[in-house]
Design an enzyme around this catalytic site. Structure first.
Site, PDB file in Angstrom:
ATOM      1  N   PRO A   1      50.744 -44.839 -51.725  1.00 17.66           N
ATOM      2  CA  PRO A   1      49.764 -44.356 -52.692  1.00 17.66           C
ATOM      3  C   PRO A   1      48.762 -45.423 -53.131  1.00 17.66           C
ATOM      4  CG  PRO A   1      51.997 -43.814 -53.375  1.00 17.66           C
ATOM      5  CD  PRO A   1      52.125 -44.673 -52.176  1.00 17.66           C
TER       6      PRO A   1
ATOM      7  N   GLY B   1      46.797 -47.223 -55.805  1.00 20.70           N
ATOM      8  CA  GLY B   1      47.097 -47.385 -57.227  1.00 20.70           C
ATOM      9  C   GLY B   1      48.536 -47.787 -57.446  1.00 20.70           C
ATOM     10  N   CYS B   2      49.295 -47.955 -56.367  1.00 15.97           N
ATOM     11  CA  CYS B   2      50.642 -48.496 -56.450  1.00 15.97           C
ATOM     12  C   CYS B   2      50.526 -49.984 -56.235  1.00 15.97           C
ATOM     13  CB  CYS B   2      51.525 -47.917 -55.349  1.00 15.97           C
ATOM     14  SG  CYS B   2      52.623 -46.657 -55.921  1.00 15.97           S
ATOM     15  N   VAL B   3      50.593 -50.755 -57.310  1.00 20.44           N
ATOM     16  CA  VAL B   3      50.393 -52.195 -57.123  1.00 20.44           C
ATOM     17  C   VAL B   3      51.714 -52.909 -56.883  1.00 20.44           C
ATOM     18  CG1 VAL B   3      48.464 -53.617 -57.768  1.00 20.44           C
ATOM     19  CG2 VAL B   3      49.127 -51.802 -59.274  1.00 20.44           C
TER      20      VAL B   3
END
Lengths: 100, 138, 110
Positions: free
Chosen positions: C106, C108-110
């Site tokens: 995804p 925005g998955c840091v």
């Protein structure tokens, strides 16, 4: 706000758009290839002169020199600055905007 | 974001057409990732950046991902203010009807669907730009 | 490392996400889950199918909080919460479910 322009106005429209959207009393700094906009008698000189009635416009000296553009031949009233003043300008303004 | 908990006004300024360079996609990804930080975000599209939002993009022939669909997910990411400069549209022979519809659901208004796209003139955009704490250029 | 399912080989990235989203089929999700020591039930499939539809429409894998909210809207509040989704996908609902759904990791998955 300090607006940073580093592209030639003959190649890109960054300077045009910046002058369209900068608010009165904002500052504009021309550096790297954007210094070619500063030459008096160029196709850009007139709109730069007009912009200087409401904006502070600066040009980076080392970039003029690097391109063999003499300070004597730039648009009258433009302030030529060095790197230290560049840094000081970014500190004096709360925000900067780089026009890519 | 120097002080924790401080909400800043951020504007992403998009001035490049999509696909020819990576700027448009990079900007979109930064917006999506940045959305996790709960800031006061808005997007501005001007100059060739207005081409990022045109309706009916089809990238099948150029072998690239059609990320124009992703702009319609911005509402889910709580990006609800998207400004397009009228002068830039007009100079390119475009008008609002050439752009995708972008909306968000207002949590505070029983999830009513509202437009997030706003066509603004140079003067209004200049004003908005000047109000920002941070401007990111793409 | 390629994933072998039913005699076919599927390319994956270093984290096990399917390289080509168009190659996905349900048997891959079962195989990936099995490798994680899990078995997929209807509740898992509900989320996996939701993710595939989301990707089809928006061309992105949603961040976890976006997923949670959207699931809540579509499938009800009792499913649109982290507790429910983490119970189904203990490695993280967005990451793990996206992997099973054949989507990229995804944004925005840091």
């Amino acid at each position: 706000m300090l607006h940073l322009i580093n592209k030639s106005p003959f190649e890109r429209n960054a300077l045009d758009s910046c002058l369209r959207l900068a608010q009165d009393s904002h500052a504009v700094l021309l550096f790297e290839d954007a210094v070619v906009a500063a030459m008096d008698g160029s196709a850009q000189a007139e709109c730069l002169q007009e912009a200087m009635n409401r904006l502070s416009v600066y040009v980076l000296g080392p970039d003029l020199e690097a391109r063999g553009l003499p300070k004597e031949r730039i648009v009258e009233g433009l302030e030529v600055i060095d790197y230290d003043r560049f840094v000081a300008l970014t500190c004096e303004h709360d925000t900067t905007q780089s026009w890519l | 974001m120097s002080e924790e908990g401080t909400i800043k006004k951020l504007m992403y300024v998009n001035r490049k057409a999509p696909y020819g360079t990576i700027y448009a996609l990079e900007s979109l990804e930064v917006v999506l990732i940045g959305a996790a930080f709960d800031q006061d975000v808005c997007l501005a599209f001007l100059d060739d950046g207005v081409f990022q939002l045109t309706e009916g993009q089809n990238t099948d022939g150029i072998g690239m991902k059609n990320f124009s669909k992703t702009y319609t997910a911005l509402g889910d990411y709580e990006v609800t203010r998207i400004y397009v400069e009228r002068e830039s549209l007009e100079a390119r022979g475009l008008s609002e009807t050439d752009l995708q519809e972008l909306t968000y659901e207002d949590e505070d208004d029983d999830w009513a669907e509202k437009p997030s796209l706003h066509i603004v003139g140079s003067d209004e955009l200049a004003q908005l730009m000047a109000e920002q704490d941070v401007v990111f250029s793409f | 490392m390629p994933l072998e399912v039913n005699g076919k080989s599927y390319e994956t990235d270093e984290e096990g996400y399917l390289a080509n989203i168009n190659e996905w089929e349900p048997a891959l999700a079962d195989a990936m889950a099995q490798a994680d020591g899990a078995e997929l039930g209807d509740n898992h499939w509900e989320v996996i199918n939701f993710l595939r539809e989301y990707y089809e429409e928006y061309q992105i894998a949603p961040a976890v909080r976006v997923l949670t909210k959207a699931i809540g809207k579509k499938l009800g509040k009792d499913k649109g919460n982290s507790k429910y989704l983490y119970e189904l996908f203990p490695y993280g609902p967005a990451k793990q479910a996206c992997k099973y759904a054949g989507l990229p990791k995804p944004t925005g998955c840091v």
